[in-house]
Design a protein around this motif. Structure first.
Motif, short mmCIF file in Angstrom:
data_model
loop_
_atom_site.label_atom_id
_atom_site.label_comp_id
_atom_site.label_asym_id
_atom_site.label_seq_id
_atom_site.Cartn_x
_atom_site.Cartn_y
_atom_site.Cartn_z
N ALA A 96 0.86 -1.19 0.00
CA ALA A 96 0.00 0.00 0.00
C ALA A 96 0.89 1.23 0.00
CB ALA A 96 -0.93 0.01 1.21
N VAL A 97 0.32 2.34 -0.46
CA VAL A 97 0.98 3.64 -0.44
C VAL A 97 0.12 4.57 0.40
CG1 VAL A 97 1.84 5.58 -1.82
CG2 VAL A 97 1.99 3.24 -2.72
N ASP A 355 -3.58 2.48 15.45
CA ASP A 355 -4.84 2.34 14.71
C ASP A 355 -4.62 2.55 13.21
OD1 ASP A 355 -6.35 1.73 16.93
OD2 ASP A 355 -7.03 3.78 17.27
N LEU A 356 -3.76 3.51 12.88
CA LEU A 356 -3.46 3.74 11.47
C LEU A 356 -2.70 2.55 10.90
CD1 LEU A 356 -3.61 5.65 9.08
CD2 LEU A 356 -1.58 6.83 9.93
N ALA A 357 -1.78 1.99 11.66
CA ALA A 357 -1.06 0.80 11.21
C ALA A 357 -2.00 -0.38 11.02
CB ALA A 357 0.05 0.45 12.19
N SER A 362 -4.56 -3.90 6.80
CA SER A 362 -5.72 -4.56 6.21
C SER A 362 -5.67 -4.55 4.69
CB SER A 362 -7.02 -3.90 6.70
OG SER A 362 -7.16 -2.59 6.18
N PHE A 363 -4.77 -3.77 4.09
CA PHE A 363 -4.61 -3.77 2.65
C PHE A 363 -3.76 -4.96 2.23
CE2 PHE A 363 -5.44 0.70 3.46
CZ PHE A 363 -6.33 1.01 2.46
N ALA A 367 -10.02 -8.46 4.25
CA ALA A 367 -10.83 -7.32 3.85
C ALA A 367 -10.61 -6.18 4.82
CB ALA A 367 -12.31 -7.72 3.84
N MET A 368 -10.75 -4.96 4.30
CA MET A 368 -10.46 -3.78 5.12
C MET A 368 -11.29 -3.80 6.40
SD MET A 368 -10.71 0.24 4.16
CE MET A 368 -9.69 -0.04 2.74
N GLN A 369 -10.64 -3.54 7.50
CA GLN A 369 -11.31 -3.55 8.79
C GLN A 369 -11.68 -2.13 9.17
OE1 GLN A 369 -8.16 -4.01 12.05
NE2 GLN A 369 -7.13 -4.81 10.25
N ASP A 370 -12.68 -2.00 10.03
CA ASP A 370 -13.06 -0.70 10.56
C ASP A 370 -12.17 -0.41 11.75
OD1 ASP A 370 -16.66 -1.01 10.11
OD2 ASP A 370 -15.06 -0.48 8.72
#
Length: 391
Positions: A96-97, A355-357, A362-363, A367-370
């Motif tokens: 991811a970027v 949290d950002l990490a 998740s990428f 699947a992307m998590q909340d």
């Protein structure tokens, strides 16, 4: 390490406001066993605080002002930067970027979009920045530092995650330390800074404002103030004439330790400043920079002021008399200052980097998590929207 080893690219403009959270995220990802690279400009390569493990790549990143005659060179730089980023991605193979705003993020995120690499932007301010506004529609997630972010279109809200603004580890380590004791007859330690270059208005107003405090409070002052080099002698004379002890400097090496000792902060309302004040829990009198793009510093103070952790004074109203009035109201009784400190602390989001990490991990995997959900081609587009994209 929380999962398979991956590669991530962070892209940020060369200012502390963009790079401080990028560096904090880099530390969090490196602790998890990932490899991280940075895309920035010449300023970013030289800025203090860059982790030793973080390789930096300088890419062309054209600027787009209001003059259309300059757009051609900006477009050319963006295209060149995008091509260089694509070559970097071919060798580094990022999962991811992540963009943190600023012009160097633009070619990197455009390259990610062209290469089909997942991408995310992080907005440090309470107003979505110009480059992030341009990129918002094409990224997979938008991470924010505040619950309310101006100029963020409603149609993007389903991919918005409130994570906060990552701060330096040495500042975050102070979060569980108690507010320094402040008693009826003890010292009142005041920390004054105006950002990396200082602020002349603080040098002109703060010494005279402190001198206007009631004698019982003024006699207990202990001031640390950052100044511009050209203002240093004049500020020293002001404090000397007022009989107020003050430590002055153009740069303080260990700002975290000085913040830990402070009872009250006076300064600008940059995103990193507010993130650190709320991480540690320090009451503040904030003077938003009036020329900040989209007046974003005025927006940054909203949450902290509403909670009772800060007072905001617009620069045109920032006089010695008004400053003295606000300090007197905050510091006349020890419990008032302590209550404001706790209110500031409650606004902090100490898990921002983690949290950002989590969101970034998740990428390319599950699947992307909340993380904390708050609501459910290229250079030509860049030049047009940067010149005047409606909010």
């Amino acid at each position: 390490m929380t999962g398979p080893n991956r590669h991530y690219v962070l892209a940020a403009g060369g200012t502390g406001g963009h790079l401080t959270p990028a560096f904090a995220l880099a530390h969090a990802l490196e602790r998890r066993g990932h490899h991280v690279a940075l895309i920035t400009d010449e300023r970013g390569v030289a800025i203090p605080g860059k982790p030793d493990f973080l390789p930096a790549h300088v890419l062309p990143a054209g600027r787009f002002g209001k003059n259309p005659l300059r757009w051609a060179s900006g477009v050319s730089s963006v295209l060149e930067g995008r091509s260089m980023a694509l070559r970097l991605f071919d060798s580094f193979e990022p999962s991811a970027v992540i963009g943190f705003g600023g012009y160097p993020a633009l070619p990197a995120l455009l390259a990610a979009r062209k290469a089909g690499i997942p991408s995310l932007i992080h907005e440090q301010n309470a107003v979505l920045g110009r480059v992030n506004r341009l990129l918002a529609g094409g990224v997979d997630a938008i991470a924010t530092a505040y619950p309310e972010v101006d100029r963020l279109k409603p149609k993007y809200m389903d991919k918005v995650h409130l994570v906060g603004n990552p701060v330096r580890p040495e500042v975050l380590a102070l979060r569980d330390e108690p507010f320094p004791p402040f008693t009826e007859d003890g010292l009142l330690r005041v920390l004054v800074t105006g950002g990396s270059q200082g602020a002349r208005v603080l040098s002109e107003v703060v010494p005279d404002g402190l001198a206007m405090l009631q004698p019982a409070l003024r006699s207990r002052l202990q001031v640390t103030q950052q100044c511009r080099p050209e203002d240093l002698d004049a500020v020293r004379d002001r404090y000397s004439n007022h009989g107020i002890p003050a430590e002055l400097g153009t740069y303080f090496e260990n700002m975290a330790a000085r913040l830990a000792d402070a009872h009250l902060f006076i300064g600008r309302a940059g995103a990193s400043t507010i993130a650190e004040l709320t991480a540690v829990g320090r009451p503040a009198i904030l003077i938003p920079l009036p020329i900040a793009t989209d007046d974003h510093q005025a927006a940054n103070v909203r949450e902290m002021v509403k909670a009772g952790g800060a007072r905001s004074i617009r620069q045109h109203a920032f006089t010695a008399k008004e400053l003295a009035k606000q300090i007197q109201a905050l510091a006349q009784r020890p419990e008032t200052l302590a209550t404001a400190a706790h209110a500031a602390w409650n606004c902090g989001r100490p898990k921002a980097a983690e949290d950002l990490a989590d969101l970034i991990e998740s990428f390319g995997g599950a699947a992307m998590q909340d993380v904390i959900r708050v609501a459910g081609e290229d250079a030509r587009i860049a030049s047009e929207q940067l010149a005047g994209d409606p909010a």
